[in-house]
Design a protein around this motif. Structure first.
Motif, PDB file in Angstrom:
ATOM      1  N   LYS A  79       0.838  -1.191   0.000  1.00  6.89           N
ATOM      2  CA  LYS A  79       0.000   0.000   0.000  1.00  6.89           C
ATOM      3  C   LYS A  79       0.879   1.249   0.000  1.00  6.89           C
ATOM      4  CE  LYS A  79      -3.873  -2.275   2.365  1.00  6.89           C
ATOM      5  NZ  LYS A  79      -4.764  -2.275   3.551  1.00  6.89           N
ATOM      6  N   ARG A 179     -15.834   8.671   1.084  1.00  5.34           N
ATOM      7  CA  ARG A 179     -14.471   8.168   1.297  1.00  5.34           C
ATOM      8  C   ARG A 179     -13.521   9.364   1.177  1.00  5.34           C
ATOM      9  NH1 ARG A 179      -9.776   7.607  -2.704  1.00  5.34           N
ATOM     10  NH2 ARG A 179      -8.260   6.427  -1.443  1.00  5.34           N
ATOM     11  N   ILE A 199     -10.292   5.660   3.724  1.00  3.55           N
ATOM     12  CA  ILE A 199     -10.324   4.291   3.194  1.00  3.55           C
ATOM     13  C   ILE A 199      -9.241   4.162   2.128  1.00  3.55           C
ATOM     14  CG2 ILE A 199     -11.688   2.615   1.865  1.00  3.55           C
ATOM     15  CD1 ILE A 199     -14.191   3.780   3.146  1.00  3.55           C
ATOM     16  N   TRP A 201      -7.318   2.981  -1.217  1.00  3.73           N
ATOM     17  CA  TRP A 201      -7.869   2.862  -2.563  1.00  3.73           C
ATOM     18  C   TRP A 201      -8.315   1.443  -2.885  1.00  3.73           C
ATOM     19  CZ3 TRP A 201     -10.424   4.788  -6.235  1.00  3.73           C
ATOM     20  CH2 TRP A 201     -10.432   4.201  -7.512  1.00  3.73           C
ATOM     21  N   ALA A 202      -7.556   0.460  -2.461  1.00  2.00           N
ATOM     22  CA  ALA A 202      -7.882  -0.936  -2.788  1.00  2.00           C
ATOM     23  C   ALA A 202      -9.235  -1.365  -2.210  1.00  2.00           C
ATOM     24  CB  ALA A 202      -6.781  -1.863  -2.278  1.00  2.00           C
ATOM     25  N   GLU A 203      -9.724  -0.633  -1.221  1.00  3.15           N
ATOM     26  CA  GLU A 203     -10.973  -1.019  -0.553  1.00  3.15           C
ATOM     27  C   GLU A 203     -12.152  -0.136  -0.946  1.00  3.15           C
ATOM     28  OE1 GLU A 203      -9.854  -0.694   3.533  1.00  3.15           O
ATOM     29  OE2 GLU A 203      -8.118  -1.996   3.286  1.00  3.15           O
ATOM     30  N   TYR A 205     -13.991   0.306  -3.853  1.00 10.87           N
ATOM     31  CA  TYR A 205     -15.130  -0.306  -4.549  1.00 10.87           C
ATOM     32  C   TYR A 205     -16.001  -1.095  -3.572  1.00 10.87           C
ATOM     33  CZ  TYR A 205     -17.849  -2.853  -8.051  1.00 10.87           C
ATOM     34  OH  TYR A 205     -18.875  -3.358  -8.799  1.00 10.87           O
ATOM     35  N   THR A 206     -15.376  -1.948  -2.765  1.00 11.10           N
ATOM     36  CA  THR A 206     -16.126  -2.771  -1.810  1.00 11.10           C
ATOM     37  C   THR A 206     -16.832  -1.906  -0.776  1.00 11.10           C
ATOM     38  OG1 THR A 206     -14.534  -4.569  -2.085  1.00 11.10           O
ATOM     39  CG2 THR A 206     -15.961  -4.667  -0.159  1.00 11.10           C
ATOM     40  N   SER A 207     -16.184  -0.856  -0.334  1.00 11.86           N
ATOM     41  CA  SER A 207     -16.783   0.036   0.671  1.00 11.86           C
ATOM     42  C   SER A 207     -18.011   0.750   0.110  1.00 11.86           C
ATOM     43  CB  SER A 207     -15.755   1.056   1.153  1.00 11.86           C
ATOM     44  OG  SER A 207     -14.671   0.421   1.788  1.00 11.86           O
ATOM     45  N   THR A 210     -20.830  -2.044  -0.300  1.00 13.78           N
ATOM     46  CA  THR A 210     -21.438  -2.456   0.970  1.00 13.78           C
ATOM     47  C   THR A 210     -21.990  -1.275   1.761  1.00 13.78           C
ATOM     48  OG1 THR A 210     -19.268  -2.379   2.048  1.00 13.78           O
ATOM     49  CG2 THR A 210     -19.981  -4.498   1.127  1.00 13.78           C
TER      50      THR A 210
END
Length: 346
Positions: A79, A179, A199, A201-203, A205-207, A210
């Protein structure tokens, strides 16, 4: 017997020749530079990756192949903060750092991300090409012990997206969970009475999927590349944060280079900036049209609405920045921006 002697002599000559050539062959082997970043791969669609490959091409060409640059995209080596540490310890030699990592190690390096600082992208580019950037680069190197090679900006703004409602006035932002990539974004969204959640960057889309958060901010080409249109309904083309990146290198490694090779690395960073700007200007407009086709509702702010956003956000942002660094840095940015405006005829 005579034949054996000849063969034996030839074997000895071959061995001697091999020993003679081995150092020369080793000397011809290019020196590897590992360059990593957390953004998406594909240099034909991602300006971040285009910048890295422009750097690679320039270094390899200008050194006649004495160096080989290997690019590691998409956070494959870690990261943002992992990569900054990896540069510092020379596990990798170079890193294209985002504002999310820069503000933690040297706050003035993310001054250009100040919301509503630049009236348009042309003024932003003119400001970044001026002497104030050189002052920041020198300050970054002196403070962090990491060599700053040059800024890499995308010549585009980050736009607001969300899945709650269209945003055309500051009041529309209220209550939405966004975000946030750094402290400036947190300050901006809080000034607009929205929530801000840091948050990685890798998370993202999922954040969004959901509903940990309901919105985010990025240029249109990133929204398209990351397929955020699948989890975001509304986009507002707000000329807010400019958010350039910074190409950095291990200082010990950089200092070990000859003056000529140091000059090559600095020149190559300018190639990287030119490539990022050129590709982003091309793909951004294409991305906006594509996002419309994919069903996103896109709003453009009026001049009066932009002024309203700026009056609410910028004073809070400048106040926060002055709490993070010497006020002369902030004043220097404002002065540099005004000078760039004057040169641009404003």
């Amino acid at each position: 017997m005579k034949g054996r002697t000849v063969i034996f002599t030839l074997v000895l000559l071959a061995a001697a020749l091999a020993l003679t050539l081995t150092p020369a062959l080793g000397a011809d082997k290019p020196k590897v530079i590992k360059l990593a970043h957390v953004a998406m791969p594909n240099p034909m669609e991602s300006p971040f990756e285009a910048a890295c490959f422009a750097f690679k091409g320039a270094v390899e060409k200008l050194t006649n192949g004495r160096f080989e640059v290997k690019v590691y995209p998409g956070g494959t080596l870690g990261k943002e903060l992992d990569l900054m540490e990896a540069v510092k310890t020379n596990q990798i030699q170079a890193h294209l750092a985002t504002p999310g990592g820069l503000y933690r190690v040297f706050p003035p390096a993310y001054l250009y991300s100040t919301p509503f600082m630049f009236r348009n992208e042309a003024v932003a580019m003119a400001t970044m090409d001026g002497p104030f950037s050189e002052k920041i680069l020198k300050g970054f190197t002196a403070k962090t012990g990491i060599q700053a090679l040059g800024f890499v900006d995308l010549a585009v703004y980050g736009f607001y997206t969300n899945n709650v409602r269209p945003i055309t006035t500051p009041a529309d932002v209220k209550g939405i969970k966004f975000r946030a990539m750094d402290q400036l974004q947190i300050t901006m969204f809080k000034a607009l009475d929205a929530s801000a959640v840091p948050i990685a960057w890798a998370e993202v889309y999922t954040s969004l999927q959901t509903k940990v958060v309901q919105g985010q901010m990025n240029p249109a080409f990133i929204i398209r590349l990351a397929k955020l249109y699948e989890v975001q309904k509304y986009m507002t083309m707000v000329p807010s944060n400019y958010s350039p990146l910074l190409l950095v290198a291990n200082k010990g490694w950089f200092d070990s280079l000859s003056p000529e090779d140091q000059r090559v690395m600095l020149l190559a960073s300018q190639y990287a900036k030119a490539a990022a700007r050129g590709l982003s200007l091309l793909v951004e407009g294409m991305a906006v049209e594509d996002l419309k086709k994919k069903g996103m509702e896109i709003s453009t702010l009026t001049d009066s609405a932009i002024d309203e956003f700026a009056k609410i956000v910028q004073p809070k942002a400048l106040e926060m920045l002055k709490s993070q660094m010497d006020a002369e840095w902030v004043d220097g940015l404002i002065k540099a921006t005004r000078e760039a405006e004057a040169k641009s005829g404003y």
